[in-house]
Design a protein around this motif. Structure first.
Motif, PDB file in Angstrom:
ATOM      1  N   GLU A  84       0.835  -1.207   0.000  1.00  0.00           N
ATOM      2  CA  GLU A  84       0.000   0.000   0.000  1.00  0.00           C
ATOM      3  C   GLU A  84       0.869   1.256   0.000  1.00  0.00           C
ATOM      4  N   ARG A 144       0.944   4.123  -2.782  1.00  0.00           N
ATOM      5  CA  ARG A 144       0.576   5.485  -2.382  1.00  0.00           C
ATOM      6  C   ARG A 144       1.676   6.472  -2.781  1.00  0.00           C
ATOM      7  N   THR A 150      -3.647   5.521  -6.232  1.00  0.00           N
ATOM      8  CA  THR A 150      -4.760   5.245  -5.323  1.00  0.00           C
ATOM      9  C   THR A 150      -5.919   4.543  -6.024  1.00  0.00           C
TER      10      THR A 150
END
Ligand SMILES: [Zn+2]
Ligand SMILES: [Zn+2]
Length: 281
Positions: free
Chosen positions: A237, A241, A246
């Motif tokens: 993640e 990011r 996203t």
């Protein structure tokens, strides 16, 4: 009624050292990637997904390790399904000595057509005879499927660059592996360039090489001993990011697999509201 194109979709039936199998379906064709569960277990899990085992058109075997090939011969025999993979996998898995429906050799970089699907074998660095990752394409939409490899080579990164979904292993957390119970020789094997990808390796791949069109990422083949789903997810993640990605749906899978995941699905056209009269009074 409008006929929408039936998109490519996939469903992990099992992932990790207890057995790896992924069902891929597009335009009426169904294949399995790997057959690492028992033949009966695979048929049961297919049934839970609403799929008859007899409707599988081919099983692609990535390499000979038991967690990928254990059920291949039995499934082929029972359901009359042909197997497909490298020459090296055929020999190392001892499939010549088994009664199977047939084996089609997949040459590296030469796409193979099965019904509506096209499957490309991409060689990967792993301690097996001739292991493959796969790119499965249907109507211009594709899924990259790679587990069991020690590092992301240029060939794999390029082959996956145009994939709309990617399933990639995120096998271990280096600290957990080093401090864990495995014998040192096995730790060395896993850590080496022909072993498995760490969470950090996978994060680097996602951060640097994930193609622009990719909207779905599934982290797979997590070590039960040396990883945690939350740790793998956090690492991936953070990498996505940092790149501002996203829009990418990130999933993690384990021994129980996933629900259906659609690849490059187009949203249905907007329903046009009936023109309404403005009431002025
Ligand atoms: Zn494996
Ligand atoms: Zn392996």
């Amino acid at each position: 009624m409008v006929n929408y194109p039936q998109m490519l979709r996939f469903r992990v039936l099992g992932s990790g050292s207890s057995g790896n199998t992924t069902l891929v379906e597009g335009d009426g064709t169904r294949i399995l990637i790997d057959a690492g569960l028992g033949a009966r277990e695979m048929a049961e899990r297919l049934g839970s997904a609403g799929v008859d085992a007899a409707s599988i058109d081919a099983v692609f075997v990535s390499h000979e390790h038991g967690d990928h090939s254990r059920g291949a011969a039995g499934f082929s025999r029972k359901w009359g399904v042909r197997l497909c993979g490298s020459r090296g996998t055929y020999a190392a898995a001892g499939l010549g000595a088994e009664q199977i429906a047939g084996y089609d050799v997949l040459e590296p970089g030469v796409p193979r057509r099965v019904g509506s699907l096209t499957v490309l074998g991409v060689p990967v660095p792993h301690d097996a005879a001739a292991p493959f990752a796969f790119v499965i394409t249907c109507d211009g939409v594709s899924l990259g499927h790679a587990t069991d490899f020690g590092h992301v080579g240029r060939g794999l990164a390029q082959a996956f660059r145009r994939c709309d979904a990617v399933l990639v292993e995120s096998n271990y957390d280096p600290d957990m592996l080093r401090d864990g119970p495995y014998p040192w020789s096995l730790k060395q094997r896993i850590l080496g360039g022909f072993g498995h990808l760490s969470n950090g390796d996978t994060a680097r791949y996602l951060g640097h090489d994930l193609g622009e069109s990719c909207r779905v990422v599934v982290l797979a083949h997590l070590s039960r001993q040396n990883n945690h789903p939350e740790v793998a997810l956090m690492s991936a993640e953070a990498a996505l990011r940092r790149r501002g990605r996203t829009e990418v749906r990130l999933e993690v899978t384990g021994p129980e697999g996933t629900e259906w995941l659609e690849v490059g699905a187009m949203p249905p056209p907007p329903v046009r509201a009936k023109p309404t009269q403005l009431r002025l009074f």
